[in-house]
Every structure is written in structure tokens, then in C-alpha cells.
Write a protein that holds these residues in place. Structure first.
Motif, short mmCIF file in Angstrom:
data_model
loop_
_atom_site.label_atom_id
_atom_site.label_comp_id
_atom_site.label_asym_id
_atom_site.label_seq_id
_atom_site.Cartn_x
_atom_site.Cartn_y
_atom_site.Cartn_z
N HIS A 53 0.81 -1.22 0.00
CA HIS A 53 0.00 0.00 0.00
C HIS A 53 0.85 1.27 0.00
O HIS A 53 0.33 2.36 0.09
N ASP A 116 -6.82 -7.09 1.37
CA ASP A 116 -5.78 -6.15 1.81
C ASP A 116 -6.12 -4.78 1.22
O ASP A 116 -7.09 -4.65 0.48
N THR A 117 -5.34 -3.79 1.55
CA THR A 117 -5.45 -2.49 0.93
C THR A 117 -4.25 -2.32 0.01
O THR A 117 -3.11 -2.46 0.46
N GLN A 145 -6.97 0.97 -2.77
CA GLN A 145 -8.15 0.18 -3.11
C GLN A 145 -8.23 -0.95 -2.11
O GLN A 145 -7.25 -1.69 -1.93
N VAL A 146 -9.36 -1.08 -1.44
CA VAL A 146 -9.56 -2.11 -0.45
C VAL A 146 -10.18 -3.33 -1.11
O VAL A 146 -11.21 -3.21 -1.79
N ALA A 148 -11.81 -6.80 -0.09
CA ALA A 148 -12.33 -7.48 1.12
C ALA A 148 -12.40 -8.97 0.93
O ALA A 148 -12.48 -9.49 -0.13
#
Length: 148
Positions: A53, A116-117, A145-146, A148
Motif C-alpha cells: 500500500h 488487503d489495501t 483500493q480495499v 475485502a
């Protein structure tokens, strides 16, 4: 000096295009990977990203040992570049940093399905295969951008 800014006195000592900066770690043989701009006691240097990230928005054009001068260029929406790919991609795919594990540091890949992000910052402009220097360009709005 950036000739487009030369008529503005407050914009002195600027430049466009590639520039040299210190390597903050051993970057020998790693041209084509993305790096982040950081510093060592106020002196600018570049290093490989440490997490998926992080913002790594410079391209390493030539590497070198820790403490040597290396050449980088800022990623831009106005110019495409070739970045080392981990895995495969298709034109139009959004790209993020590859898994941070030593061997893939500074490479890019398509956004994985793993939760993850991710910092999503490039778009592929051609089909790519593993280890290729894939043609890509900075997204208009890079950012997290996450998944899930």
C-alpha cells in the motif's frame, strides 16, 4: 531547468525528465522497477517499497549499489513507461505493487483477490507476461483500493 517554468522567477532550479538521486539500498540490476522517494538525514534517496500500500511513484532507470547515484523518472499521466511485471496482465488492467517478498519488490501486478489495501496506480497498455517490462501509464487518480 524546466523551460516551461523559466519565466516564473519563483520556479528557479526546477527540472523535468529523468534525474539522479542517491540509492538508499542496493538497487543494482533493478532498472524497470518502481521506487519511492525518501531521505537519509534530509538527503533525498530512493528505495524499493516495503508494503503493497506504499506510494512508489518513481521508475528506476538505472540501478546501483547503496549510496551511489541512480537515475529515476517520476511516473506521469502524460507519458507511458515500461515497468517489470509479476504475473500476467491485459490492456486496461489496473496495476498495483507485487507482493513484497524481496524477489518481487518494486515489480507490479494486477490487483489480487487477496484481502488487503493496495495502492493502485498504473494501467496496463498492453498484454503482459511474467518478468516483462510492460507498457503502462499512471492512473488519473492513483490511490488505495480495499479488497475485502
Amino acid at each position: 531547468m524546466n523551460t516551461a517554468l523559466a519565466i516564473f522567477p519563483e520556479q528557479s532550479n526546477t527540472q523535468e525528465g529523468p534525474f539522479q538521486v542517491l540509492a538508499g539500498e542496493n538497487l543494482t540490476g533493478l532498472a524497470g522497477r518502481v521506487v519511492k522517494l525518501t531521505h537519509d538525514t534530509g538527503k533525498p534517496e530512493v528505495q524499493l517499497p516495503n508494503d503493497v500500500h506504499e506510494e512508489a511513484d518513481y521508475l528506476l532507470l538505472d540501478g546501483g549499489p547503496d549510496g551511489s547515484h541512480v537515475t529515476v523518472i517520476a511516473l506521469s499521466r502524460d507519458r507511458n513507461v515500461r515497468v517489470r511485471l509479476d504475473g500476467t496482465c491485459n490492456p486496461g488492467d489496473k496495476l498495483t505493487l507485487a507482493a513484497i517478498n524481496g524477489a518481487n519488490d518494486g515489480k507490479v501486478r494486477t490487483v489480487p483477490a487477496t484481502a488487503d489495501t493496495y495502492w493502485v496506480f498504473l494501467r496496463a497498455e498492453e498484454k503482459g507476461v511474467d518478468e516483462q517490462l510492460v507498457l503502462c501509464r499512471l492512473l488519473p487518480n492513483p490511490g488505495p483500493q480495499v479488497v475485502a
